[in-house]
Design a protein around this motif. Sequence first.
Motif, short mmCIF file in Angstrom:
data_model
loop_
_atom_site.label_atom_id
_atom_site.label_comp_id
_atom_site.label_asym_id
_atom_site.label_seq_id
_atom_site.Cartn_x
_atom_site.Cartn_y
_atom_site.Cartn_z
N MET A 194 0.74 -1.02 -0.05
CA MET A 194 0.06 0.03 -0.17
C MET A 194 0.94 1.43 0.05
SD MET A 194 -2.83 -1.23 -0.36
CE MET A 194 -3.23 -3.07 -0.28
N GLY A 217 2.16 1.27 -3.48
CA GLY A 217 1.25 1.80 -4.47
C GLY A 217 0.75 3.40 -4.25
N ILE A 245 0.86 6.28 -7.16
CA ILE A 245 0.05 7.31 -7.51
C ILE A 245 0.36 8.73 -7.61
CG2 ILE A 245 -2.47 8.05 -6.53
CD1 ILE A 245 -3.25 5.34 -5.76
N SER A 261 0.14 4.75 -12.76
CA SER A 261 -0.48 4.35 -11.15
C SER A 261 -1.24 3.09 -11.60
CB SER A 261 -1.14 5.54 -10.64
OG SER A 261 -0.17 6.71 -10.74
N LEU A 303 -0.59 -0.67 -9.68
CA LEU A 303 -1.29 -1.14 -8.81
C LEU A 303 -1.76 -2.67 -9.27
CD1 LEU A 303 -3.46 2.10 -7.57
CD2 LEU A 303 -1.76 0.57 -6.21
N THR A 304 -2.18 -2.67 -10.53
CA THR A 304 -2.40 -3.99 -11.18
C THR A 304 -1.22 -4.98 -11.03
OG1 THR A 304 -3.85 -2.66 -12.56
CG2 THR A 304 -3.32 -5.11 -13.14
N LEU A 364 1.08 -4.97 -8.52
CA LEU A 364 1.25 -5.49 -7.33
C LEU A 364 0.26 -6.38 -7.19
CD1 LEU A 364 2.00 -1.91 -5.58
CD2 LEU A 364 3.36 -3.97 -5.67
N THR A 405 -5.90 -2.92 -2.37
CA THR A 405 -5.54 -2.48 -3.45
C THR A 405 -6.49 -1.83 -4.42
OG1 THR A 405 -3.81 -4.15 -3.59
CG2 THR A 405 -3.82 -2.91 -5.60
N LEU A 430 -7.42 1.54 -3.00
CA LEU A 430 -6.26 2.47 -3.29
C LEU A 430 -6.61 2.94 -4.56
CD1 LEU A 430 -3.77 3.60 -1.89
CD2 LEU A 430 -2.64 1.88 -2.97
N LEU A 431 -7.00 1.88 -5.62
CA LEU A 431 -7.18 2.51 -6.97
C LEU A 431 -8.42 3.28 -7.12
CD1 LEU A 431 -6.23 2.05 -9.90
CD2 LEU A 431 -7.83 0.17 -10.04
#
Length: 652
Positions: free
Chosen positions: A344, A347, A351, A359, A363-364, A366, A393, A396-397
């Motif tokens: 996180m 990530g 971002i 970003s 994230l994808t 991760l 995740t 977060l996205l």
Amino acid sequence: MEWFFHAKGRPGIRVWPVWGVRLLIVLAACLCSLSLEWLRPPLVERADEGLRDFALRLTASEQPETRIAIIDIDEASLRALGPWPWPRSRLAELVERLLSDYGARTVSLDMVLPEAQDPGGDARLASLAQHGPLVLAQILDYTARTPPLAQGQLSAGWPVPQPRANATRGPAAATAQGYIANQAGFAEARCVGNIGFRPDADGQLRRLPLLSRFAGRDYPHLAVAILNCAAADTQPTRLMQLVQQTPAQWRIPYEYALSAYTVIPAQAVLGAPLDEQLLRGRHVLIGASALSLGDRVSTPLAALTSGVMVHAASLSALLDIEAGRLRLPWSGRVGVVAWVLAAMSLGGLFIVRQRAWLSALGLTSLALLWLFIALYGALQQAEWSITAPLWGTLLLLLLGVPHELWRAQLQVRRAINTLAHYVSRPVLDEILRANLHHSLQPSLREVTVLIADIEGYTRLTNTLPLADAARLTTDILECLTQPLLAAGGTLDRYSGDGLVAFWGAPLDCPAQADLAVETALTMQERVALYNQSRPAGLPVIRVRIGIESGPALVGDLGTSFRSTYTAVGDCINFASRLESAARDQASRLLIGPCAQAGLARLRARVVSAGRLQLRGTERPIDVYTVAAADPSLSATIAAPGALSADSSRSFE
């Protein structure tokens, strides 16, 4: 540092700082993942189990399982040997042949015999169970019923161990509510295993209790009883440590595909001799796949299979654990916590520092990396949640990327609003309509430069209070700036008591000279109107203006520390010298020869203002001004002929 700051211009309204919002989003993602790991709500549990099942089906070994064999009472066997139930003598014969003729290590019955039948057959089975490696089965029920199930006679239970003073945990036993056991004639059986189970909410059989507790005694699962029977242990010794380290509901690893097991029809064992290598030294389980017997369950490997295959999978896993090829179940929560905190945070950096699509890609990546790690760990008996970090995740996205997009849009709007102070709104709209195609990179452009300056500004402001001087400066610059932007000009900069502007960049402007001169006239009209309504005590304000055209380097110029959109070239210098020269001329507006040559609409109104020797020129040049159409402007724009055509002076 405070968590809040007051919004500019809006007292009393508190706004989260940017770093605070970002930190809050990362913390929310971490909290989401960790709470789902601990709470395991049904949605997360179903998603976890679905992914585990997929991994099991994908990785189940097709290599033959040579330690176990299954004798199947299938439809063909029922047709050949007669309908169920078979006489106990036939079951006894089947067991005897497996043990004596084929050398099976153990034989297990995946069936309960609660009723007595033919005495001879029952006596033979009872003797085999009491003196030989025959494992009988009984069913423990885990559902509270009224009255509870109680059929037959439970046997082969272990006394509940007394907790030791230094013991950290006791046996992981599931609590049973009732039972279906064998008839009393089998009560002296040495090895008896529990075949009861409780499927998951979706009907899948993924877990079994290795140890079940009922009425003060512990009863082993069938696979545990088989291993104990093979070791000739009548009390829990070698396997107890293993059982105590497993949860009450042990997850079956399902390492082997169903096709990996040796399955032999029961009629084949009772018929012609078989190859001894198929059965010798193996643990043999007798079960039924015939639909009429109804022993069917759903597992991660198959939507419907016979129950004996589940016990075979359990036995395979316990054998691998004993051999050290498979580890015991482990929580894995420390790994989840470490991953969530690291992923996180990383990530969040993605971002903040990368574009939106990068970003999302980060994230994808991760998420996919965790999915690989989590599924591998699940196959190694990690009991962690596979999807809990994925939900974090996703949060977060869904929160971080839109927040950064919103901030980027806000910055763009602020940049546009700032740019609107330097170029007119139509020019700005044209740039935006062109999708910012008009780059601010430096380029050589043909421009017309206008430089305006308040005459006697320093002397004037020195006589005024600070607040009045600031107000006067603002008012005059307002008179100069509004006409400039209205005419589509680009404001280069304010030079204290004046300004520098140009036409021809960032957009081409064919009529740039006319627009510059028209703007200069409008500026002087606005100043004349200001003089008419100026505060009492202020002298008349005059503004000098110089205009010249020529090539200039225009764009975002400066250093790595600071840059600005500006123009650099000789035409800027000449316009500045023309503005300075107007200080000693009757006209407050001087136009250079290149700007005069570019005029179209105003050419008829432009008149000569004489010849001047400017610094940077080898000889005097012709300069021009505009005849005043309004008598009120006579104080700011000289009438034609104010300078004689042959007058020649030097100005820097």
